[in-house]
Scaffold this motif. Sequence first.
Motif, mmCIF file in Angstrom:
data_model
loop_
_atom_site.group_PDB
_atom_site.id
_atom_site.type_symbol
_atom_site.label_atom_id
_atom_site.label_comp_id
_atom_site.label_asym_id
_atom_site.label_seq_id
_atom_site.Cartn_x
_atom_site.Cartn_y
_atom_site.Cartn_z
ATOM 1 N N GLY A 164 6.847 -9.736 -2.052
ATOM 2 C CA GLY A 164 7.699 -10.081 -3.190
ATOM 3 C C GLY A 164 7.053 -10.953 -4.243
ATOM 4 O O GLY A 164 7.697 -11.317 -5.229
ATOM 5 N N GLU B 144 12.627 -10.682 -3.618
ATOM 6 C CA GLU B 144 12.722 -10.109 -2.280
ATOM 7 C C GLU B 144 11.499 -9.198 -2.077
ATOM 8 O O GLU B 144 10.814 -8.876 -3.045
ATOM 9 C CB GLU B 144 13.985 -9.245 -2.174
ATOM 10 C CG GLU B 144 15.271 -9.917 -2.638
ATOM 11 C CD GLU B 144 15.739 -10.972 -1.665
ATOM 12 O OE1 GLU B 144 15.918 -10.626 -0.484
ATOM 13 O OE2 GLU B 144 15.902 -12.126 -2.080
ATOM 14 N N SER C 123 13.311 -3.313 -5.026
ATOM 15 C CA SER C 123 13.381 -4.037 -3.764
ATOM 16 C C SER C 123 14.611 -3.543 -3.025
ATOM 17 O O SER C 123 15.715 -3.557 -3.586
ATOM 18 C CB SER C 123 13.497 -5.538 -4.050
ATOM 19 O OG SER C 123 13.755 -6.252 -2.860
#
Length: 325
Positions: free
Chosen positions: A189, A208, A227
């Motif tokens: 991330g 994330e 994500s």
Amino acid sequence: MASVAADFHSPSYTVPCDDYVHVVEFSPFSSGTPASLLAYGGNQYLVVGTCLFQEEDVEVEGVEFNVLRAFHHELRVDALAWSPESRLDRIPTIRLCTAAADRKLRLLTSDLQDRHEVKVMEGHTSYINHLVFEPMEGKQIASVSDDHTCRVWDLDGNESATFRLQSPGISVCWHPKEVFKLMVAEKKGTIRFYDMVTQQAILSLESEPLMSADWCLTNTIKVGGVSGSDWLIWDITRSSYPQEKRPAHIDKARLFRWSRANENLFATTGCPGKINTQLIIHHLGHPQPVAIGSVTVGSGLSWHRTLPLCVVGGDRKLCFWMTEM
């Protein structure tokens, strides 16, 4: 075609292919002719061709696709990138780089006649996820891998820089004008911007875990990614965290790509399902998707250099979606 309520859209155009298409990329650079360069690849093959669309030439019905050359490729093509040195005017030259499961990059150079060279570049110790040419002169290539590195290569295959990452590298983008700036996205991330001169990170973004990220090259304060099943957009002048986050796909999202023609337009694909891959085209000014499409065993995603048009590979075909903005 664009409407407030997202309708399911069939592709605007399709081009038949001989085999399953695993990756497809429009060249982001001018070919020196009205047509755009496009390459697609799959199991042991790579095809280079030109595309001309009816939006560009009134003589064309739909799309005119011409194969320039088909190359044998030792393994399946898993990723590919165009060099800015590929041109069709003056002395035709095709140069691109591929990545395959043997952890090697292959630099292909061809004059589309007798001369055809393949330079194999070794160094990565795991799967290569993405690669890109330095966009001004094309004398360097950056690649990211599951081996937790981003490596920068010269055209002789020498590593000129290695950036150690904290997780697999999933995406790499080069600034279109400030060629000492490189964006590297990691699976965990983190997205970092590196200064190629000092080889230091100058900025980082967080989110994330990511599957894919892209730098908006028409407005470089914007970064996008996917994500889980969401798409994310950062404004790098405002925060290291995403400004916007919205659910897009029922299942996990796979790829995020900004349009090269419009800084508010982007597309995402879902992870290939058992049969179909979902494509969604989004516009930042619209609450609903602009278009939703589906491709049988679809793979890859790329935008045309000047038209609001994207392509996804499929089972023996290329599918193109034109967005009316």
